[in-house]
Design an enzyme around this catalytic site. Sequence first.
Site, PDB file in Angstrom:
ATOM      1  CG  HIS A 189      37.673  22.721  47.019  1.00 12.58           C
ATOM      2  ND1 HIS A 189      37.185  21.438  46.959  1.00 12.58           N
ATOM      3  CD2 HIS A 189      37.431  23.154  48.291  1.00 12.58           C
ATOM      4  CE1 HIS A 189      36.673  21.107  48.143  1.00 12.58           C
ATOM      5  NE2 HIS A 189      36.819  22.138  48.957  1.00 12.58           N
ATOM      6  CD  GLU A 190      38.298  26.602  49.897  1.00 10.98           C
ATOM      7  OE1 GLU A 190      37.214  26.933  50.411  1.00 10.98           O
ATOM      8  OE2 GLU A 190      38.923  25.596  50.258  1.00 10.98           O
ATOM      9  CG  HIS A 226      33.111  25.314  49.536  1.00 14.51           C
ATOM     10  ND1 HIS A 226      32.325  24.235  49.827  1.00 14.51           N
ATOM     11  CD2 HIS A 226      34.393  24.921  49.754  1.00 14.51           C
ATOM     12  CE1 HIS A 226      33.092  23.214  50.219  1.00 14.51           C
ATOM     13  NE2 HIS A 226      34.350  23.617  50.169  1.00 14.51           N
ATOM     14  CD  GLU A 248      34.725  20.605  51.903  1.00 11.92           C
ATOM     15  OE1 GLU A 248      35.518  20.873  50.964  1.00 11.92           O
ATOM     16  OE2 GLU A 248      34.363  21.439  52.746  1.00 11.92           O
TER      17      GLU A 248
END
Length: 419
Positions: free
Chosen positions: A277-278, A281, A357
């Site tokens: 997930h990070e 980003h 997100e």
Amino acid sequence: MAKKWGIRGLVAFGIYVLIMYVYLFHLNNGGIPDSLKGSPSDPETFMTDQELLLSGEYSKIRNFLFFILTPFEWLLYLFILISGLSYLFEKWSNVTKWKIMHNATYLFLLSLLTFIVFFPIDYFRYTLSKGYGISTQEFPSWMRDNIIDFWVNFVITVIVISVLYWLIKKSTKKWWFYAWLLTIPFSIFLMYIQPVIIDPLYNEFYPLKDKELEEKILLLAEEANIPAEHVFEVNMADKTNAMNAYVTGVGDNSRIVLWDTTLNRLSDEEILFIMGHEMGHYVEKHIYIGIFGYILMMFVGLWLLSKLMPWFIRKYGKILKIESLQQIHSLPLLLLISSFLLFFSNPLYNTVSRYQEARADQFAIEIVENPEAAISGFQKLAKAGLSEVNPPTLVKWFRYTHPPMLERINTIEETINNK
């Protein structure tokens, strides 16, 4: 006239508090759609009855505090102005010919007053979090963080406000544009030093200790073509039971940070999804998009301030005890308008943030290819923080920078079903 303003402000605040209380405590039951009952996104499937009860209570109280504290801040700034306190603070600050010291003295008095007024509220929030088992922080540590907050914010505020009021004196019409130009390098500078200077004042950061997990993260990063030499963990177990991970910094100071509570309570597979997930980003340049969005919002906000401040001073200057925008005791009016604009820009900012997100979640699903670990990880995150999985609409608009857990888990479940 000033007394009338004060009374009207108190009455309006009281009516607003009553409306928000009814909305949050009596018009929203926090339920979920019938179609999702019994699914992995239904909190009854992964929370105990006690956790469900505590989650409902805790969320309502926190949401209520959020919605009343910002208008209370506006009321405080209004009181500081109409009571003449701001004017007195500037008068008491005339102890030196050095303008920077004059500004610093005024800002210290104003900051100290707001710190004292909000301290009981901050302490209540601290005891609330500790009472519900979220915070594990002892009072001396919590007080230390508050004092650090005060001085860090004070130093930054002295720099920003001194430059801002110097620009206002130099150019009464274009000060906002020059201020906006300066916010660009200053904001990037703050983001650059945040991970290496400011954050370590509060917690200890160090490279990831689990070398086996680090190797898995490095392999995942290599697959995504991401440099992953900046993966850190931070000691948060002494402060909270909640879990988190985030991206911070810019340039060669950018890093992914994992709380040790996350490392201690999630499996490697669940952590890898969070890392994915990070990394999402990073791949989608969300940090830089965020910087651009912030710069754009500052442009609009400063322009609006340049129009609204003179109008309020012309129309209500006598009541507010302000003769000129150039006087630093007009600062509470600037803070009041800024806080108002920021509060009502939250829905727009949060909408963009939730989209980013969701995109990062989708990237993690694709690169990690373990949706079951994603679901179990989200469930554990919700339990640890007593999260409200399906918040009321206004709460979602104004508070949620991430999609609610109901949406995140359901999206992953749909991905599984569509395979």
